[in-house]
Write an enzyme that holds these catalytic residues in place. Structure first.
Site: not given
Ligand code: PLP
Length: 388
Positions: A72, A201, A325
């Site tokens: 993501g 993701s 955190c």
């Molecule tokens: N965008 C959102 C809304 C997310 O919740 C996350 C992960 O927590 C990400 C992007 C990032 O994804 P990744 O963990 O695959 O890099």
């Protein structure tokens, strides 16, 4: 009930057994590089082509509209940095919201601070929603790109992406959405929504970590953010992670059962809220209706979020705070602060997020454990309120 209760599915989900089985041949036997011309390479290339066709069919888009990425974060970075840089001759003003994931926010901040773009960060209302009117008013003749997430990772609150994308389109502004938390919880439809780019993701919907995709509308160009090869239509170089890509597509193929389970999970999170609502000094954050069914975000007055998480962990309940955190301290969540939640409450917040595997018994137990811990922590604090 065996083992700890996992209520942190927005952080990550377990790998589904059938996804693992789909990946297994590429971890055990088929090690070819998809760019090699021999039979080993051709087998790997065929697996990637199949995964692309399969994910495209799930999303009802063209295979050429899929770019495989490492997750993501990379999808968000590629969509935002890549589109803004490539199309900057059309304008250097950008629009996003103050509640985006840092994978989006930090990309915009980079463009703003290091590359001279101007960014408007839209506010949200107390329920965590972006208004279509505010969005429309923020667009300028030199706005080149807007990005608004589809579902928030902390609160689950859904944004009106099709309406926002329609406004952007009518004003000639490119529109990206981070659908990382939407996939598997609401039907994700890039073309029907009218977006130009959309991030996914795999590990948020029972696929492997380190695998993602960016949907990019056919014919739309972007600048790569990595350099070194011609993979993914010259948009994302690097030897493909064949097993992870195969797993991503396999996870997307089982999206229907996930969607069908959302109402059950909505009932579970309502049951959890009902189980906590006897406690004094708690507040539920975010629109209770327009949200992903699996997410419940609650602040507990006078407590410290980190202490609460550790106490729940000791009692066998795994949850996250709605905050970032850092070592030794809990930062108040930028999402909750943007919604007008007082800083003290924002630092005393827990995000419960259920999965396909969550049972009613687990929810009842989690509610009971949380009630007991909150009462105990409050009793031990001399004023009943603990300084954050
Ligand atoms: N965008 C959102 C809304 C997310 O919740 C996350 C992960 O927590 C990400 C992007 C990032 O994804 P990744 O963990 O695959 O890099």
């Amino acid at each position: 009930m065996d083992g700890p209760i996992y209520l942190d599915s927005n952080a990550t989900t377990p790998l589904a057994p059938e996804v693992f089985e789909a990946m297994r041949p590429f971890l055990e036997n088929h090690h070819g590089n998809p760019s090699s011309l021999h039979s080993h390479g051709r087998m790997a290339r065929a697996a990637i082509d199949d995964a692309r066709d399969s994910l495209a069919a799930t999303l009802k888009v063209r295979p050429a509209e899929i770019i495989f990425t490492s997750g993501g974060t990379e999808s968000d970075n590629l969509g935002i940095l890549g589109l803004a840089r490539h199309h900057q001759s059309r304008g250097r003003h950008l629009v996003t919201t103050s509640i985006e994931h840092h994978a989006v926010l930090h990309a915009f901040e980079w463009l703003e601070k290091r590359e001279g773009f101007l960014v408007t960060y839209l506010p949200v209302d107390g329920a965590g929603r972006v208004s279509v009117e505010t969005f429309a008013a923020a667009l300028r003749p030199d706005t080149v790109l807007a990005s608004v997430m589809c579902a928030n990772n902390e609160t689950g609150v859904l944004q009106p992406v099709p309406e926002l994308a329609a406004v952007a389109r009518s004003r000639g502004v490119l529109f990206h959405t981070d659908a990382v938390q939407g996939m598997g919880k609401i039907p994700v439809k890039p073309h029907e929504w009218g977006v130009d780019a959309l991030s996914l993701s795999a590990h948020k919907f029972y696929g492997p970590k380190g695998a993602g995709a960016l949907f990019l509308k056919f014919g739309l160009a972007l600048d790569p953010i990595l350099y070194g090869g011609y993979h993914e239509g010259e948009r994302r170089p690097g030897t493909e992670n064949v097993a992870a890509i195969t797993g991503l597509a396999a996870a997307a193929r089982r999206i229907e059962p996930l969607l069908a389970d959302q109402e059950r999970q909505r009932e579970l999170t309502e049951l959890l809220w009902a189980g906590l609502s006897g406690l004094e000094g708690i507040r539920r954050n975010g629109d209770p209706v327009g949200r992903t069914g699996n997410t419940l975000n609650v602040s507990f007055d006078g407590l410290d979020g980190e202490e609460l998480i550790m106490s729940l962990d000791l009692e066998g309940v795994s949850v996250s705070s709605g905050s970032a955190c850092m070592v030794g301290s809990v930062q108040a969540s930028h999402v909750l602060l943007a919604m007008g939640v007082p800083e003290r409450a924002a630092r005393a917040t827990i995000r419960f997020s259920t999965s396909l595997a969550t049972t009613r018994e687990e929810i009842e137990r989690a509610a009971e454990v949380t009630r007991n811990i909150v009462s105990r922590l409050r009793k031990h604090s001399p004023t009943g309120m603990k300084a954050c």
